[in-house]
Design a protein around this motif. Structure first.
Motif, PDB file in Angstrom:
ATOM      1  N   THR A 103      25.989   9.113 -90.526  1.00 32.50           N
ATOM      2  CA  THR A 103      25.608   9.937 -91.673  1.00 32.50           C
ATOM      3  C   THR A 103      25.656  11.415 -91.323  1.00 32.50           C
ATOM      4  O   THR A 103      26.153  12.242 -92.101  1.00 32.50           O
ATOM      5  CB  THR A 103      24.191   9.557 -92.147  1.00 32.50           C
ATOM      6  N   LEU A 104      25.147  11.769 -90.140  1.00 33.52           N
ATOM      7  CA  LEU A 104      25.196  13.173 -89.708  1.00 33.52           C
ATOM      8  C   LEU A 104      26.628  13.652 -89.543  1.00 33.52           C
ATOM      9  O   LEU A 104      26.972  14.762 -89.927  1.00 33.52           O
ATOM     10  CB  LEU A 104      24.434  13.335 -88.395  1.00 33.52           C
ATOM     11  N   LYS A 105      27.467  12.815 -88.972  1.00 35.80           N
ATOM     12  CA  LYS A 105      28.864  13.210 -88.764  1.00 35.80           C
ATOM     13  C   LYS A 105      29.559  13.481 -90.091  1.00 35.80           C
ATOM     14  O   LYS A 105      30.367  14.411 -90.212  1.00 35.80           O
ATOM     15  CB  LYS A 105      29.613  12.121 -87.997  1.00 35.80           C
ATOM     16  N   ALA A 106      29.216  12.692 -91.111  1.00 32.35           N
ATOM     17  CA  ALA A 106      29.839  12.894 -92.420  1.00 32.35           C
ATOM     18  C   ALA A 106      29.407  14.206 -93.059  1.00 32.35           C
ATOM     19  O   ALA A 106      30.110  14.754 -93.901  1.00 32.35           O
ATOM     20  CB  ALA A 106      29.506  11.726 -93.338  1.00 32.35           C
ATOM     21  N   ARG A 107      28.251  14.731 -92.661  1.00 29.91           N
ATOM     22  CA  ARG A 107      27.737  15.966 -93.246  1.00 29.91           C
ATOM     23  C   ARG A 107      28.107  17.210 -92.446  1.00 29.91           C
ATOM     24  O   ARG A 107      27.685  18.307 -92.800  1.00 29.91           O
ATOM     25  CB  ARG A 107      26.211  15.885 -93.359  1.00 29.91           C
ATOM     26  N   LEU A 108      28.840  17.042 -91.374  1.00 28.55           N
ATOM     27  CA  LEU A 108      29.149  18.185 -90.531  1.00 28.55           C
ATOM     28  C   LEU A 108      29.985  19.207 -91.276  1.00 28.55           C
ATOM     29  O   LEU A 108      30.910  18.864 -92.023  1.00 28.55           O
ATOM     30  CB  LEU A 108      29.906  17.739 -89.279  1.00 28.55           C
ATOM     31  N   ASP A 109      29.639  20.469 -91.075  1.00 29.02           N
ATOM     32  CA  ASP A 109      30.427  21.567 -91.608  1.00 29.02           C
ATOM     33  C   ASP A 109      31.349  22.041 -90.492  1.00 29.02           C
ATOM     34  O   ASP A 109      30.902  22.573 -89.488  1.00 29.02           O
ATOM     35  CB  ASP A 109      29.504  22.701 -92.063  1.00 29.02           C
ATOM     36  N   SER A 110      32.635  21.829 -90.647  1.00 29.86           N
ATOM     37  CA  SER A 110      33.581  22.138 -89.572  1.00 29.86           C
ATOM     38  C   SER A 110      33.644  23.610 -89.239  1.00 29.86           C
ATOM     39  O   SER A 110      34.116  23.995 -88.180  1.00 29.86           O
ATOM     40  CB  SER A 110      34.981  21.643 -89.956  1.00 29.86           C
ATOM     41  N   SER A 111      33.173  24.483 -90.131  1.00 24.65           N
ATOM     42  CA  SER A 111      33.237  25.922 -89.882  1.00 24.65           C
ATOM     43  C   SER A 111      32.008  26.448 -89.168  1.00 24.65           C
ATOM     44  O   SER A 111      31.959  27.621 -88.829  1.00 24.65           O
ATOM     45  CB  SER A 111      33.411  26.673 -91.204  1.00 24.65           C
ATOM     46  N   ARG A 112      31.008  25.602 -88.935  1.00 18.10           N
ATOM     47  CA  ARG A 112      29.761  26.035 -88.303  1.00 18.10           C
ATOM     48  C   ARG A 112      29.473  25.185 -87.075  1.00 18.10           C
ATOM     49  O   ARG A 112      29.837  24.018 -87.011  1.00 18.10           O
ATOM     50  CB  ARG A 112      28.586  25.917 -89.282  1.00 18.10           C
ATOM     51  N   THR A 113      28.804  25.768 -86.132  1.00 19.09           N
ATOM     52  CA  THR A 113      28.337  25.033 -84.969  1.00 19.09           C
ATOM     53  C   THR A 113      27.001  24.378 -85.297  1.00 19.09           C
ATOM     54  O   THR A 113      26.067  25.048 -85.712  1.00 19.09           O
ATOM     55  CB  THR A 113      28.176  25.966 -83.761  1.00 19.09           C
TER      56      THR A 113
END
Length: 568
Positions: free
Chosen positions: A271-281
């Motif tokens: 679930t966390l991986k699906a919410r990752l924002d690729s532009s932010r750390t």
């Protein structure tokens, strides 16, 4: 099956396409009985192992020195030296096939001769040992020297050191509300070690000292009160305020428990991986790691960033996310929730902070107007002594109720601030709402009354008998805390709540009422313990039923929010 043969400079294991992972485990177990020399894995020119199950075993071997276990015996290298020898032709397909595997391996920044050589020019050299914990960066070494000279280290100093570690030229963010933190030589060494394991920030040149493309496992281990979680949160704050990482990334914190089994851990990770924002750390903090029985799943996540067992190529976390974890080793639970060998070898131990650091931290909390009562002058000195006395009394009490650490000092500062002018919505303090007792308060200074009552809630109520705490406080600060508490309890029972005449106002009832209203208003968890008939249920029932927000019957409760009650 590989045969372990001692050669000049180390033990050589010939590995071929038919070698299985269990064979390599047996070789390492045999090596445990003959420690002292590095392990040399000779793959020759056969690279079928790279894409097979043995490839992940080799990665685990280099990552943590662990390749598995045989007959409940962990196969762990007795040293940190490993050398891989293979033969390829320059520019050939074999080089392209095996190179990505080595690029994924951490620890490469201090392995001198781990590279792919032309077989015609390759010659065996003595292996260089790997370093699971890198040396402290010169910028942090300078700060540690300043600490040894009793110089104060500010957050800006640590930010500059972090920028030097990451070779970052970004400008610092405007963050004026820093989390209070006392930088000591011990915390600086831990921060330097953790920072050296973090991945390089996005869109920044990679320093020569940080050639690895993957971050290393970061697991702080130590007893309760060593400041593991607080240090990681502070380091995360400084990494973003310094400009090393891009501001705006999110932080996810899990406090693990026995409810987090493997299925729950893997589900939440996906679930966390699906919410990752690729532009932010992103920052992920796993707290109390040893509370969960899913040690294998957590180990894969920490050490290899795998989310699900068996499909790491499709379910893995980004390598540039900040993945941090803490745990409290507990010998009584090691047989139940033991750390895996991988996490044990990659963990960073922490020690209790020095006493002078504790004193400085408590002083910083008490003089901070945003996070504490904002004391100064003589009141600050008395309050600091009182908190230290309370902490020592609670630590030495027999029996000890709960665990005592600097967290209690933080709670004490929070409660003391809450008892001040921010108690009610209309700007009055807790003591303003109670009114003045006959003859006046035994503690004249209102700010000291706030700290004294907070120390009673955080420390005094947990000391048996309480009189020992009152005596030590009177001896060390000349404050009569017992009389102050009695005055507050009497006024609370008389004017703070509506208590029916048929309810006897016993000392136990007034004690529970005072603790309950302060804890609820300060949002501090409270667990009432005692024998039958000590007014636990009666006190909380009276208090919670009357906390109706602005519709409450007394001015003391009208300034507090409405209380929602849940019966479990």
């Amino acid at each position: 099956r590989p045969e372990l043969r001692q050669r000049e400079g180390g033990y050589r294991v010939k590995v071929g396409v038919d070698t299985r992972a269990s064979h390599l485990v047996q070789a390492v177990l045999q090596l445990q009985e003959n420690p002292g020399l590095p392990l040399i894995l000779d793959f020759g020119s056969d690279f079928a192992w790279a894409s097979g199950p043995l490839g992940s075993v080799v990665m685990s071997l280099i990552l943590t020195g662990v390749v598995g276990q045989a007959q409940h015996r962990a196969a762990v290298l007795p040293h940190g030296a490993i050398y891989i020898e293979c033969a390829v032709q320059d520019g050939g397909d074999q080089r392209q096939a095996v190179a990505p595997l080595f690029e994924q391996l951490p620890f490469l920044d201090q392995i001198k001769d781990l590279s792919i050589k032309d077989k015609r020019n390759s010659s065996h050299r003595e292996a260089e040992p790997t370093a699971s914990v890198r040396e402290v960066h010169p910028a942090f070494q300078e700060l540690i020297k300043r600490c040894d000279r009793q110089s104060k280290i500010s957050d800006r100093d640590v930010e500059d050191a972090l920028k030097a570690v990451f070779n970052c030229k970004a400008t610092q963010q405007n963050a004026s509300d820093f989390t209070p933190f006392i930088h000591t030589a011990q915390t600086l060494r831990l921060m330097a070690t953790v920072a050296s394991r973090l991945p390089p920030p996005r869109e920044s040149p990679r320093p020569a000292a940080r050639e690895s493309t993957s971050s290393l496992p970061i697991l702080l281990t130590g007893d309760t009160g060593t400041g593991k979680t607080y240090l990681l949160l502070k380091l995360d704050e400084l990494l973003f305020t310094s400009g090393v990482y891009q501001e705006g990334g999110s932080r996810t914190t899990w406090v693990l428990s026995a409810a987090f089994g493997r299925a729950e851990v893997e589900s939440k990770l996906q679930t966390l991986k699906a919410r990752l924002d690729s532009s932010r750390t992103q920052t992920f903090l796993l707290d109390e790691l040893t509370s969960s029985p899913a040690q294998e799943a957590l180990s894969r996540f920490l050490c290899r960033r795998e989310i699900r067992d068996g499909v790491p190529s499709k379910c893995s976390f980004p390598s540039d996310s900040l993945l941090l974890a803490t745990c409290n080793p507990d010998p009584k639970l090691h047989d139940v929730f033991d750390l895996t060998p991988e996490m044990k070898l990659s963990s960073i131990p922490t020690d209790l902070p020095p006493e002078e650091g504790n004193i400085a931290f408590i002083r910083t909390l008490l003089e901070n107007p945003k996070r504490g009562p904002g004391l100064s002058g003589d009141d600050l000195e008395v309050a600091c002594s009182l908190v230290l006395i309370g902490k020592r009394c609670a630590e030495s009490a027999t029996p000890r109720i709960g665990t005592v650490s600097l967290r209690d000092a933080v709670r004490c500062a929070v409660i003391a601030k809450g008892l001040g002018k921010g108690w009610a919505r209309h700007g009055k303090s807790f003591f303003d709402e109670l009114g003045d007792p006959p003859g006046g308060w035994v503690v004249r200074s209102e700010t000291l009354r706030q700290v004294a009552l907070a120390c009673h809630i955080c420390f005094g109520m947990r000391v048996l008998p309480r009189q020992s705490f009152y005596d030590e406080a009177k001896k060390g600060t000349d404050l009569d805390i017992k009389s102050l508490v009695v005055q507050a309890q009497d006024l609370l029972a008389a004017h703070g709540l509506v208590i029916q005449p048929w309810i006897e106002k016993t000392p136990a009832l007034k004690d529970n009422l005072l603790a309950g209203i302060v804890a609820i208003a300060s949002r501090i968890p409270l667990l009432c313990l005692g024998d039958d008939g000590t007014s636990k249920t009666l006190a909380l029932g009276l208090l919670l039923r009357q906390m109706q927000g602005k519709f409450s019957q007394t001015p003391l409760l009208q300034g507090l929010p409405y209380a929602q009650v849940f019966h479990l």
